[in-house]
Design a protein around this motif. Structure first.
Motif, PDB file in Angstrom:
ATOM      1  N   VAL A  73       0.814  -1.087  -0.017  1.00 11.66           N
ATOM      2  CA  VAL A  73      -0.037  -0.028   0.135  1.00 11.66           C
ATOM      3  C   VAL A  73       0.792   1.264   0.090  1.00 11.66           C
ATOM      4  CG1 VAL A  73      -1.722   1.431   1.440  1.00 11.66           C
ATOM      5  CG2 VAL A  73      -1.949  -0.955   0.907  1.00 11.66           C
ATOM      6  N   GLU A  74       2.009   1.255   0.845  1.00 13.58           N
ATOM      7  CA  GLU A  74       2.929   2.385   0.919  1.00 13.58           C
ATOM      8  C   GLU A  74       3.482   2.606  -0.460  1.00 13.58           C
ATOM      9  OE1 GLU A  74       6.983   3.626   3.086  1.00 13.58           O
ATOM     10  OE2 GLU A  74       5.576   1.994   3.913  1.00 13.58           O
ATOM     11  N   ASN A  75       3.800   1.755  -1.143  1.00 15.28           N
ATOM     12  CA  ASN A  75       4.347   1.805  -2.541  1.00 15.28           C
ATOM     13  C   ASN A  75       3.389   2.228  -3.486  1.00 15.28           C
ATOM     14  OD1 ASN A  75       7.005   0.856  -1.605  1.00 15.28           O
ATOM     15  ND2 ASN A  75       6.609  -1.279  -2.119  1.00 15.28           N
ATOM     16  N   SER A  76       2.355   1.976  -3.431  1.00  9.27           N
ATOM     17  CA  SER A  76       1.153   2.295  -4.274  1.00  9.27           C
ATOM     18  C   SER A  76       0.895   3.855  -3.889  1.00  9.27           C
ATOM     19  CB  SER A  76      -0.051   1.380  -4.042  1.00  9.27           C
ATOM     20  OG  SER A  76      -1.217   2.030  -4.724  1.00  9.27           O
ATOM     21  N   ILE A  77       0.774   4.036  -2.886  1.00 10.10           N
ATOM     22  CA  ILE A  77       0.654   5.528  -2.511  1.00 10.10           C
ATOM     23  C   ILE A  77       1.692   6.431  -2.954  1.00 10.10           C
ATOM     24  CG2 ILE A  77       0.264   7.238  -0.744  1.00 10.10           C
ATOM     25  CD1 ILE A  77      -1.068   5.131   0.862  1.00 10.10           C
ATOM     26  N   HIS A  78       2.946   6.124  -2.905  1.00 15.10           N
ATOM     27  CA  HIS A  78       4.143   6.625  -3.233  1.00 15.10           C
ATOM     28  C   HIS A  78       4.136   6.794  -4.872  1.00 15.10           C
ATOM     29  CE1 HIS A  78       8.037   8.468  -3.164  1.00 15.10           C
ATOM     30  NE2 HIS A  78       8.296   7.362  -3.844  1.00 15.10           N
ATOM     31  N   SER A  79       3.698   5.769  -5.398  1.00 15.13           N
ATOM     32  CA  SER A  79       3.653   5.835  -7.045  1.00 15.13           C
ATOM     33  C   SER A  79       2.493   6.878  -7.409  1.00 15.13           C
ATOM     34  CB  SER A  79       3.479   4.406  -7.692  1.00 15.13           C
ATOM     35  OG  SER A  79       2.438   3.653  -7.263  1.00 15.13           O
ATOM     36  N   THR A  80       1.545   6.822  -6.889  1.00 10.70           N
ATOM     37  CA  THR A  80       0.510   7.667  -7.172  1.00 10.70           C
ATOM     38  C   THR A  80       0.791   8.952  -7.074  1.00 10.70           C
ATOM     39  OG1 THR A  80      -1.329   5.997  -6.721  1.00 10.70           O
ATOM     40  CG2 THR A  80      -2.154   8.142  -6.858  1.00 10.70           C
ATOM     41  N   ALA A  81       1.473   9.280  -5.915  1.00  8.24           N
ATOM     42  CA  ALA A  81       1.961  10.484  -5.447  1.00  8.24           C
ATOM     43  C   ALA A  81       2.973  11.086  -6.541  1.00  8.24           C
ATOM     44  CB  ALA A  81       2.665  10.896  -4.046  1.00  8.24           C
ATOM     45  N   GLN A  82       3.884  10.261  -6.970  1.00 10.67           N
ATOM     46  CA  GLN A  82       4.921  10.461  -7.939  1.00 10.67           C
ATOM     47  C   GLN A  82       4.318  10.979  -9.181  1.00 10.67           C
ATOM     48  OE1 GLN A  82       7.928  10.006  -6.743  1.00 10.67           O
ATOM     49  NE2 GLN A  82       9.120  10.819  -8.382  1.00 10.67           N
ATOM     50  N   GLU A  83       3.187  10.049  -9.562  1.00 13.02           N
ATOM     51  CA  GLU A  83       2.598  10.367 -10.975  1.00 13.02           C
ATOM     52  C   GLU A  83       1.975  11.634 -10.911  1.00 13.02           C
ATOM     53  OE1 GLU A  83      -0.239   7.208 -11.500  1.00 13.02           O
ATOM     54  OE2 GLU A  83       1.285   5.303 -11.806  1.00 13.02           O
ATOM     55  N   ALA A  84       1.058  11.956  -9.785  1.00  7.58           N
ATOM     56  CA  ALA A  84       0.426  13.027  -9.801  1.00  7.58           C
ATOM     57  C   ALA A  84       1.517  14.461  -9.862  1.00  7.58           C
ATOM     58  CB  ALA A  84      -0.254  13.540  -8.272  1.00  7.58           C
ATOM     59  N   THR A  85       2.569  14.217  -9.165  1.00  7.58           N
ATOM     60  CA  THR A  85       3.597  15.329  -9.032  1.00  7.58           C
ATOM     61  C   THR A  85       4.208  15.332 -10.523  1.00  7.58           C
ATOM     62  OG1 THR A  85       4.227  14.572  -6.951  1.00  7.58           O
ATOM     63  CG2 THR A  85       5.883  15.899  -7.963  1.00  7.58           C
ATOM     64  N   THR A  86       4.479  14.330 -11.422  1.00  9.79           N
ATOM     65  CA  THR A  86       4.989  14.388 -12.574  1.00  9.79           C
ATOM     66  C   THR A  86       3.990  15.210 -13.504  1.00  9.79           C
ATOM     67  OG1 THR A  86       4.336  12.215 -13.343  1.00  9.79           O
ATOM     68  CG2 THR A  86       6.635  12.660 -12.391  1.00  9.79           C
ATOM     69  N   HIS A  87       2.732  14.600 -13.459  1.00 15.36           N
ATOM     70  CA  HIS A  87       1.643  15.216 -14.084  1.00 15.36           C
ATOM     71  C   HIS A  87       1.498  16.945 -13.742  1.00 15.36           C
ATOM     72  CE1 HIS A  87      -2.094  15.238 -16.317  1.00 15.36           C
ATOM     73  NE2 HIS A  87      -2.941  15.890 -15.468  1.00 15.36           N
ATOM     74  N   LEU A  88       1.646  17.307 -12.560  1.00 19.72           N
ATOM     75  CA  LEU A  88       1.279  18.563 -12.425  1.00 19.72           C
ATOM     76  C   LEU A  88       2.701  19.431 -13.111  1.00 19.72           C
ATOM     77  CD1 LEU A  88      -0.096  18.761  -8.672  1.00 19.72           C
ATOM     78  CD2 LEU A  88      -1.083  19.448 -10.824  1.00 19.72           C
ATOM     79  N   SER A  89       3.643  18.829 -12.754  1.00 23.43           N
ATOM     80  CA  SER A  89       5.066  19.408 -13.416  1.00 23.43           C
ATOM     81  C   SER A  89       4.849  19.732 -14.911  1.00 23.43           C
ATOM     82  CB  SER A  89       6.307  18.935 -12.958  1.00 23.43           C
ATOM     83  OG  SER A  89       6.469  17.538 -13.604  1.00 23.43           O
ATOM     84  N   ASP A  90       4.355  18.581 -15.554  1.00 27.25           N
ATOM     85  CA  ASP A  90       4.203  18.650 -16.996  1.00 27.25           C
ATOM     86  C   ASP A  90       3.069  19.804 -17.369  1.00 27.25           C
ATOM     87  OD1 ASP A  90       5.916  16.356 -17.123  1.00 27.25           O
ATOM     88  OD2 ASP A  90       4.421  15.041 -17.534  1.00 27.25           O
ATOM     89  N   GLN A  91       2.061  19.709 -16.687  1.00 27.38           N
ATOM     90  CA  GLN A  91       1.226  20.870 -16.838  1.00 27.38           C
ATOM     91  C   GLN A  91       1.738  22.307 -16.646  1.00 27.38           C
ATOM     92  OE1 GLN A  91      -2.639  20.201 -14.723  1.00 27.38           O
ATOM     93  NE2 GLN A  91      -3.250  18.771 -16.213  1.00 27.38           N
ATOM     94  N   ALA A  92       2.520  22.356 -15.598  1.00 30.30           N
ATOM     95  CA  ALA A  92       3.133  23.750 -15.417  1.00 30.30           C
ATOM     96  C   ALA A  92       4.128  23.855 -16.416  1.00 30.30           C
ATOM     97  CB  ALA A  92       4.008  23.680 -14.188  1.00 30.30           C
ATOM     98  N   ASP A  93       4.749  22.973 -17.030  1.00 25.89           N
ATOM     99  CA  ASP A  93       5.756  23.225 -18.240  1.00 25.89           C
ATOM    100  C   ASP A  93       5.125  23.630 -19.548  1.00 25.89           C
ATOM    101  OD1 ASP A  93       7.784  22.663 -16.541  1.00 25.89           O
ATOM    102  OD2 ASP A  93       8.040  20.452 -17.168  1.00 25.89           O
ATOM    103  N   LEU A  94       3.981  22.879 -19.704  1.00 24.70           N
ATOM    104  CA  LEU A  94       3.050  23.271 -20.904  1.00 24.70           C
ATOM    105  C   LEU A  94       2.461  24.726 -20.852  1.00 24.70           C
ATOM    106  CD1 LEU A  94       1.844  19.669 -21.645  1.00 24.70           C
ATOM    107  CD2 LEU A  94       3.717  20.751 -22.843  1.00 24.70           C
ATOM    108  N   GLY A  95       2.391  25.322 -19.631  1.00 24.73           N
ATOM    109  CA  GLY A  95       1.665  26.517 -19.436  1.00 24.73           C
ATOM    110  C   GLY A  95       0.157  25.993 -19.527  1.00 24.73           C
ATOM    111  N   LEU A  96      -0.355  24.877 -19.123  1.00 30.13           N
ATOM    112  CA  LEU A  96      -1.691  24.800 -18.758  1.00 30.13           C
ATOM    113  C   LEU A  96      -2.233  24.968 -17.521  1.00 30.13           C
ATOM    114  CD1 LEU A  96      -1.852  21.242 -20.713  1.00 30.13           C
ATOM    115  CD2 LEU A  96      -2.567  23.648 -21.559  1.00 30.13           C
ATOM    116  N   ALA A  97      -1.016  25.253 -16.715  1.00 31.08           N
ATOM    117  CA  ALA A  97      -1.731  25.516 -15.216  1.00 31.08           C
ATOM    118  C   ALA A  97      -1.948  26.832 -14.990  1.00 31.08           C
ATOM    119  CB  ALA A  97      -0.489  25.264 -14.371  1.00 31.08           C
ATOM    120  N   SER A  98      -2.709  27.310 -14.189  1.00 32.67           N
ATOM    121  CA  SER A  98      -3.366  28.532 -14.043  1.00 32.67           C
ATOM    122  C   SER A  98      -2.285  29.579 -13.362  1.00 32.67           C
ATOM    123  CB  SER A  98      -4.366  28.735 -13.037  1.00 32.67           C
ATOM    124  OG  SER A  98      -4.004  28.196 -11.526  1.00 32.67           O
ATOM    125  N   SER A  99      -2.417  30.824 -13.712  1.00 34.44           N
ATOM    126  CA  SER A  99      -1.213  31.683 -13.324  1.00 34.44           C
ATOM    127  C   SER A  99      -0.867  31.758 -11.883  1.00 34.44           C
ATOM    128  CB  SER A  99      -1.668  33.137 -13.799  1.00 34.44           C
ATOM    129  OG  SER A  99      -3.064  33.524 -13.227  1.00 34.44           O
TER     130      SER A  99
END
Length: 160
Positions: A73-99
């Motif tokens: 469960v800990e590994n699953s949560i860690h991987s989910t958090a990692q995916e969310a972090t990379t997804h947010l950083s990708d959106q910020a890099d693409l300029g899709l995130a809000s100002s």
């Protein structure tokens, strides 16, 4: 175990009476009873120890299984958090995130701190700055009392 019926016990008693004699038979029977009781207690202790060992082994297995599930469960949560972090950083890099970033959104503690009065004009600071002798002489309460305790004190001082 040995099957002892009434007839076999009577035969053993007759042989013991003949071999030991009537004077020593009660003492021998008492000693035999004590030895038989000790043997039964020893056997029950051995059984309880074996049961305890089996239960401890079961607890160890359960603990190992639960720790494995917890790690999963800990590994699953860690991987989910990692995916969310990379997804947010990708959106910020693409300029899709809000100002506005997450840092500029005030959290609850910041709002509470700003609404509280702080500094020299704070009521709590002014009250705490008064010396205790001044509070006593001017009648400022320094201890919290219930209404019933204040009324008791008032009636007690009024009756004098």
């Amino acid at each position: 175990m040995i099957d002892l019926g009434v007839s076999k016990l009577a035969l053993i008693a007759v042989v013991a009476l003949i071999v030991v004699g009537p004077e020593r038979l009660p003492k021998v029977a008492r000693v035999a009873g004590n030895l038989f009781g000790r043997a039964q207690r020893y056997m029950s202790e051995v059984k309880s120890e074996v049961n305890r060992q089996m239960e401890m082994e079961e607890f160890r297995k359960i603990r190992e299984e639960s720790s494995a599930v917890l790690k999963e469960v800990e590994n699953s949560i860690h991987s989910t958090a990692q995916e969310a972090t990379t997804h947010l950083s990708d959106q910020a890099d693409l300029g899709l995130a809000s100002s506005t970033s997450f840092d500029s959104i005030p959290n609850e503690q910041d709002v509470i701190r700003k609404t509280q009065r702080q500094g020299r004009n704070s009521w709590a600071n002014k009250r705490a700055a008064r010396p205790l002798w001044f509070k006593r002489s001017s009648g400022i309460r320094t201890r919290v009392q219930s209404g019933a305790a204040r009324m008791k004190r008032f009636h007690h001082s009024a009756s004098k």
